[in-house]
Design an enzyme around this catalytic site. Structure first.
Site, PDB file in Angstrom:
ATOM      1  N   SER A 193       1.073  -1.250  -0.006  1.00 30.68           N
ATOM      2  CA  SER A 193       0.090  -0.127  -0.115  1.00 30.68           C
ATOM      3  C   SER A 193       0.963   1.311   0.168  1.00 30.68           C
ATOM      4  O   SER A 193       0.416   2.274  -0.197  1.00 30.68           O
ATOM      5  CB  SER A 193      -0.835  -0.166   1.206  1.00 30.68           C
ATOM      6  OG  SER A 193      -0.027  -0.014   2.264  1.00 30.68           O
ATOM      7  N   CYS A 214       2.978  -6.158  10.186  1.00 29.81           N
ATOM      8  CA  CYS A 214       2.785  -5.146   9.395  1.00 29.81           C
ATOM      9  C   CYS A 214       4.362  -4.713   9.012  1.00 29.81           C
ATOM     10  O   CYS A 214       4.937  -4.539   9.644  1.00 29.81           O
ATOM     11  CB  CYS A 214       2.145  -3.661  10.056  1.00 29.81           C
ATOM     12  SG  CYS A 214       2.038  -2.359   9.132  1.00 29.81           S
TER      13      CYS A 214
HETATM   14  N1  DGL Z   1       2.021  -2.225   4.909  1.00 29.50           N
HETATM   15  C1  DGL Z   1       0.476  -2.425   5.383  1.00 29.50           C
HETATM   16  C2  DGL Z   1       0.504  -3.740   6.137  1.00 29.50           C
HETATM   17  O1  DGL Z   1       1.760  -4.567   6.192  1.00 29.50           O
HETATM   18  C3  DGL Z   1       0.176  -1.311   6.436  1.00 29.50           C
HETATM   19  C4  DGL Z   1       0.132  -0.152   5.820  1.00 29.50           C
HETATM   20  C5  DGL Z   1      -1.350   0.289   5.420  1.00 29.50           C
HETATM   21  O2  DGL Z   1      -2.169   0.395   6.328  1.00 29.50           O
HETATM   22  O3  DGL Z   1      -1.323   0.751   4.344  1.00 29.50           O
HETATM   23  O4  DGL Z   1      -0.287  -4.168   6.693  1.00 29.50           O
END
Ligand code: DGL
Length: 280
Positions: free
Chosen positions: A17, A198
């Site tokens: 994202s 995350c």
């Molecule tokens: N990169 C996303 C994850 O690993 C988190 C960032 C978002 O909330 O877009 O969950």
């Protein structure tokens, strides 16, 4: 990256994202230095963590389609939220008509696989976005492999904004890091292993370590995802032979390239070649 000499091979796509997936990309590139990669960050629409299932699925599908168009034979959803909310549907419903010879993999399964060997108390914690926690993907994946492990999750909605805004070393970060760890350990004091579920959280690692009791094992997933991908490519020579290998990486962002270059420098040391892209 210039176009590929062999039309039947292409880079491995890594999607996130935003910038967090760069922590995954870094680990993968260290393990597979000869392979080519395309990194795609949907920075214009980040964060995904608080978005609905339908929206995360739609955005993730758009990204997978784009990476397929760019020639990737294999796409890694280097984002827990996208892996939690979109991976299964894309694998089961979309891949058969998009291109059944290509593959889409996520980051939750490889992380769940390492857990059995790490926890002694058989009580683990998961810190992740609200979307990932709400999806129950971690308990589901962990229980498929280790039904005896108790999994407790806590959403950390302030951690991604702290990282995205370069505030991960501030006093504000101290406050929010302590807060979520305290909530998790209050829910289950027997936890001896915590998954940082995350891709942004490795940047908060030092702070998380500082405020977590020293006997608790912290699992940053990049290394496990990289090992799992290396193993996957060994077991799937038909996919491996379609991955181009010139040791190059190209970057794409849905935001301005200037902004991407500036923020990506938190995660990457080298100069990067980044192009703007529209997802629709
Ligand atoms: N990169 C996303 C994850 O690993 C988190 C960032 C978002 O909330 O877009 O969950």
């Amino acid at each position: 990256m210039s176009n590929l000499a062999n039309p039947y091979t292409g880079p491995i796509g890594v999607f996130d994202s935003g910038y967090g997936g760069l922590t995954i990309l870094n680990n993968i590139r260290r393990s597979l230095p000869d392979y080519d990669f395309y990194y795609l960050g949907d920075n214009a629409r980040t964060p995904y963590g608080s978005r609905s299932f339908e929206v995360v699925y739609e955005f993730t599908l758009q990204a997978v389609r784009k990476l397929f168009e760019l020639g990737c034979p294999l796409v890694i959803l280097g984002c827990n939220t996208a892996s939690a909310k979109a991976l299964r549907t894309i694998q089961q419903k979309d891949l058969p008509y998009l291109d059944p010879t290509r593959r889409v993999l996520g980051v939750i399964r490889p992380t769940a696989e390492c857990i059995g060997a790490l926890t002694e108390s058989r009580h683990i914690g998961v810190l992740a976005t609200a979307g990932t926690i709400k999806s129950d993907s971690y308990p589901l994946e962990v229980h498929k492999l280790f039904p005896d492990i108790q999994v407790t999750g806590v959403p950390c909605p302030m951690w991604v904004p702290l990282v995205e805004n370069n505030e991960f070393n501030s006093e504000g970060a101290d406050y929010f890091v302590k807060k979520y760890i305290h909530t998790l350990l209050e829910k289950d004091p027997l936890i001896d292993t915590i998954i940082l579920g995350c891709t942004h959280y490795p940047l908060l690692y030092d702070k998380i370590r500082q405020f977590t009791p020293s006997h608790i094992h912290l699992v940053a997933q990049g290394e496990y995802v990289a090992n799992s991908l290396t193993d996957y490519l060994k077991r799937h020579p038909e996919i491996d032979s379609r991955c181009s290998k010139h040791g190059r990486t190209g970057f794409f962002t849905t935001e301005s390239t200037e902004k991407f270059r500036e923020s990506a420098s938190i995660f990457l040391k080298d100069e990067i070649d980044v192009k703007n892209i529209i997802l629709e």
